[in-house]
Design a protein around this motif. Structure first.
Motif, PDB file in Angstrom:
ATOM      1  N   ARG A  24       0.830  -1.205   0.000  1.00  8.84           N
ATOM      2  CA  ARG A  24       0.000   0.000   0.000  1.00  8.84           C
ATOM      3  C   ARG A  24       0.864   1.254   0.000  1.00  8.84           C
ATOM      4  NH1 ARG A  24      -3.489  -0.588   5.218  1.00  8.84           N
ATOM      5  NH2 ARG A  24      -1.491  -1.342   5.957  1.00  8.84           N
ATOM      6  N   SER A  25       0.290   2.351  -0.498  1.00  4.00           N
ATOM      7  CA  SER A  25       0.980   3.637  -0.433  1.00  4.00           C
ATOM      8  C   SER A  25       0.797   4.212   0.970  1.00  4.00           C
ATOM      9  CB  SER A  25       0.401   4.605  -1.475  1.00  4.00           C
ATOM     10  OG  SER A  25      -0.909   4.994  -1.101  1.00  4.00           O
ATOM     11  N   LYS A  26       1.605   5.198   1.296  1.00  2.00           N
ATOM     12  CA  LYS A  26       1.474   5.835   2.613  1.00  2.00           C
ATOM     13  C   LYS A  26       0.076   6.433   2.784  1.00  2.00           C
ATOM     14  CE  LYS A  26       6.372   6.784   3.122  1.00  2.00           C
ATOM     15  NZ  LYS A  26       7.434   7.786   3.208  1.00  2.00           N
ATOM     16  N   ARG A  27      -0.469   7.028   1.707  1.00  2.00           N
ATOM     17  CA  ARG A  27      -1.808   7.615   1.758  1.00  2.00           C
ATOM     18  C   ARG A  27      -2.855   6.541   2.041  1.00  2.00           C
ATOM     19  NH1 ARG A  27      -5.820   7.785  -1.588  1.00  2.00           N
ATOM     20  NH2 ARG A  27      -4.636   6.910  -3.306  1.00  2.00           N
ATOM     21  N   GLU A  28      -2.724   5.376   1.391  1.00  2.00           N
ATOM     22  CA  GLU A  28      -3.675   4.284   1.610  1.00  2.00           C
ATOM     23  C   GLU A  28      -3.585   3.732   3.022  1.00  2.00           C
ATOM     24  OE1 GLU A  28      -3.792   2.650  -2.994  1.00  2.00           O
ATOM     25  OE2 GLU A  28      -2.303   1.852  -1.599  1.00  2.00           O
ATOM     26  N   ILE A  29      -2.391   3.666   3.566  1.00  5.73           N
ATOM     27  CA  ILE A  29      -2.206   3.175   4.936  1.00  5.73           C
ATOM     28  C   ILE A  29      -2.893   4.126   5.922  1.00  5.73           C
ATOM     29  CG2 ILE A  29      -0.494   2.790   6.768  1.00  5.73           C
ATOM     30  CD1 ILE A  29       1.397   1.813   4.456  1.00  5.73           C
ATOM     31  N   ARG A  30      -2.694   5.427   5.724  1.00  4.11           N
ATOM     32  CA  ARG A  30      -3.327   6.417   6.616  1.00  4.11           C
ATOM     33  C   ARG A  30      -4.844   6.362   6.525  1.00  4.11           C
ATOM     34  NH1 ARG A  30       1.055   9.679   4.888  1.00  4.11           N
ATOM     35  NH2 ARG A  30      -0.255  10.576   3.265  1.00  4.11           N
ATOM     36  N   ALA A  31      -5.392   6.123   5.339  1.00  5.31           N
ATOM     37  CA  ALA A  31      -6.840   6.146   5.124  1.00  5.31           C
ATOM     38  C   ALA A  31      -7.519   4.821   5.452  1.00  5.31           C
ATOM     39  CB  ALA A  31      -7.125   6.509   3.664  1.00  5.31           C
ATOM     40  N   TRP A  32      -6.762   3.750   5.678  1.00  4.82           N
ATOM     41  CA  TRP A  32      -7.295   2.392   5.764  1.00  4.82           C
ATOM     42  C   TRP A  32      -8.526   2.257   6.659  1.00  4.82           C
ATOM     43  CZ3 TRP A  32      -6.927  -1.710   2.862  1.00  4.82           C
ATOM     44  CH2 TRP A  32      -7.393  -2.923   3.351  1.00  4.82           C
ATOM     45  N   LYS A  33      -8.461   2.769   7.877  1.00  5.38           N
ATOM     46  CA  LYS A  33      -9.559   2.585   8.835  1.00  5.38           C
ATOM     47  C   LYS A  33     -10.848   3.270   8.398  1.00  5.38           C
ATOM     48  CE  LYS A  33      -6.759   1.734  12.891  1.00  5.38           C
ATOM     49  NZ  LYS A  33      -6.413   2.121  14.244  1.00  5.38           N
ATOM     50  N   LYS A  34     -10.748   4.276   7.540  1.00  6.39           N
ATOM     51  CA  LYS A  34     -11.929   5.019   7.103  1.00  6.39           C
ATOM     52  C   LYS A  34     -12.537   4.453   5.819  1.00  6.39           C
ATOM     53  CE  LYS A  34     -10.192   9.237   9.171  1.00  6.39           C
ATOM     54  NZ  LYS A  34      -9.612  10.543   8.936  1.00  6.39           N
ATOM     55  N   LEU A  35     -11.853   3.526   5.161  1.00  8.45           N
ATOM     56  CA  LEU A  35     -12.347   2.971   3.899  1.00  8.45           C
ATOM     57  C   LEU A  35     -13.457   1.952   4.139  1.00  8.45           C
ATOM     58  CD1 LEU A  35      -8.970   2.276   2.032  1.00  8.45           C
ATOM     59  CD2 LEU A  35     -10.498   4.239   1.754  1.00  8.45           C
ATOM     60  N   ASP A  36     -14.410   1.888   3.209  1.00  4.31           N
ATOM     61  CA  ASP A  36     -15.426   0.838   3.310  1.00  4.31           C
ATOM     62  C   ASP A  36     -14.863  -0.453   2.703  1.00  4.31           C
ATOM     63  OD1 ASP A  36     -15.724   0.952   0.495  1.00  4.31           O
ATOM     64  OD2 ASP A  36     -17.484   2.234   0.627  1.00  4.31           O
ATOM     65  N   LYS A  37     -15.591  -1.545   2.830  1.00  2.07           N
ATOM     66  CA  LYS A  37     -15.076  -2.845   2.387  1.00  2.07           C
ATOM     67  C   LYS A  37     -14.735  -2.873   0.902  1.00  2.07           C
ATOM     68  CE  LYS A  37     -16.801  -5.891   5.947  1.00  2.07           C
ATOM     69  NZ  LYS A  37     -17.435  -7.159   6.244  1.00  2.07           N
ATOM     70  N   ALA A  38     -15.559  -2.260   0.077  1.00  2.05           N
ATOM     71  CA  ALA A  38     -15.299  -2.251  -1.369  1.00  2.05           C
ATOM     72  C   ALA A  38     -13.996  -1.518  -1.677  1.00  2.05           C
ATOM     73  CB  ALA A  38     -16.461  -1.606  -2.111  1.00  2.05           C
ATOM     74  N   ASP A  39     -13.780  -0.379  -1.019  1.00  3.71           N
ATOM     75  CA  ASP A  39     -12.548   0.378  -1.240  1.00  3.71           C
ATOM     76  C   ASP A  39     -11.337  -0.386  -0.720  1.00  3.71           C
ATOM     77  OD1 ASP A  39     -13.807   2.502  -2.515  1.00  3.71           O
ATOM     78  OD2 ASP A  39     -14.066   3.644  -0.660  1.00  3.71           O
ATOM     79  N   LYS A  40     -11.498  -1.080   0.401  1.00  2.00           N
ATOM     80  CA  LYS A  40     -10.393  -1.880   0.937  1.00  2.00           C
ATOM     81  C   LYS A  40     -10.013  -2.986  -0.037  1.00  2.00           C
ATOM     82  CE  LYS A  40     -11.105  -1.039   5.843  1.00  2.00           C
ATOM     83  NZ  LYS A  40     -11.426  -1.598   7.156  1.00  2.00           N
ATOM     84  N   ARG A  41     -11.012  -3.638  -0.631  1.00  2.00           N
ATOM     85  CA  ARG A  41     -10.726  -4.696  -1.611  1.00  2.00           C
ATOM     86  C   ARG A  41      -9.982  -4.140  -2.819  1.00  2.00           C
ATOM     87  NH1 ARG A  41     -16.234  -6.368  -0.363  1.00  2.00           N
ATOM     88  NH2 ARG A  41     -16.078  -8.043   1.143  1.00  2.00           N
ATOM     89  N   THR A  42     -10.367  -2.946  -3.262  1.00  4.96           N
ATOM     90  CA  THR A  42      -9.687  -2.300  -4.389  1.00  4.96           C
ATOM     91  C   THR A  42      -8.236  -2.015  -4.036  1.00  4.96           C
ATOM     92  OG1 THR A  42     -11.751  -1.311  -5.152  1.00  4.96           O
ATOM     93  CG2 THR A  42      -9.701  -0.280  -5.918  1.00  4.96           C
ATOM     94  N   VAL A  43      -8.010  -1.451  -2.852  1.00  4.20           N
ATOM     95  CA  VAL A  43      -6.650  -1.144  -2.402  1.00  4.20           C
ATOM     96  C   VAL A  43      -5.825  -2.427  -2.321  1.00  4.20           C
ATOM     97  CG1 VAL A  43      -5.271  -0.363  -0.419  1.00  4.20           C
ATOM     98  CG2 VAL A  43      -7.224   0.992  -1.191  1.00  4.20           C
TER      99      VAL A  43
END
Length: 63
Positions: A24-43
């Motif tokens: 994951r990118s640093k931005r994705e790591i920071r945002a992880w807890k706020k993402l919904d399941k669909a976005d997490k699967r995409t990441v």
């Protein structure tokens, strides 16, 4: 189906803003807890491709 569990494997070493442990990118790591399941699967799918491109084993399971 891809699990949406946090993919961190405590190898937080970065190569061009991408963690070689989870892909994951640093931005994705920071945002992880706020993402919904669909976005997490995409990441996670994108992270898998990044790990392959880096040649890192990361969190990929051997078959």
């Amino acid at each position: 189906m891809i699990s949406t569990k946090d993919p961190c494997i405590s190898i937080c070493t970065f190569s061009d803003d991408i963690c070689v442990g989870c892909g994951r990118s640093k931005r994705e790591i920071r945002a992880w807890k706020k993402l919904d399941k669909a976005d997490k699967r995409t990441v996670l799918a994108e992270a898998e491709l990044r790990l392959l491109a880096l040649g890192a084993t990361g969190r990929r399971k051997s078959k």
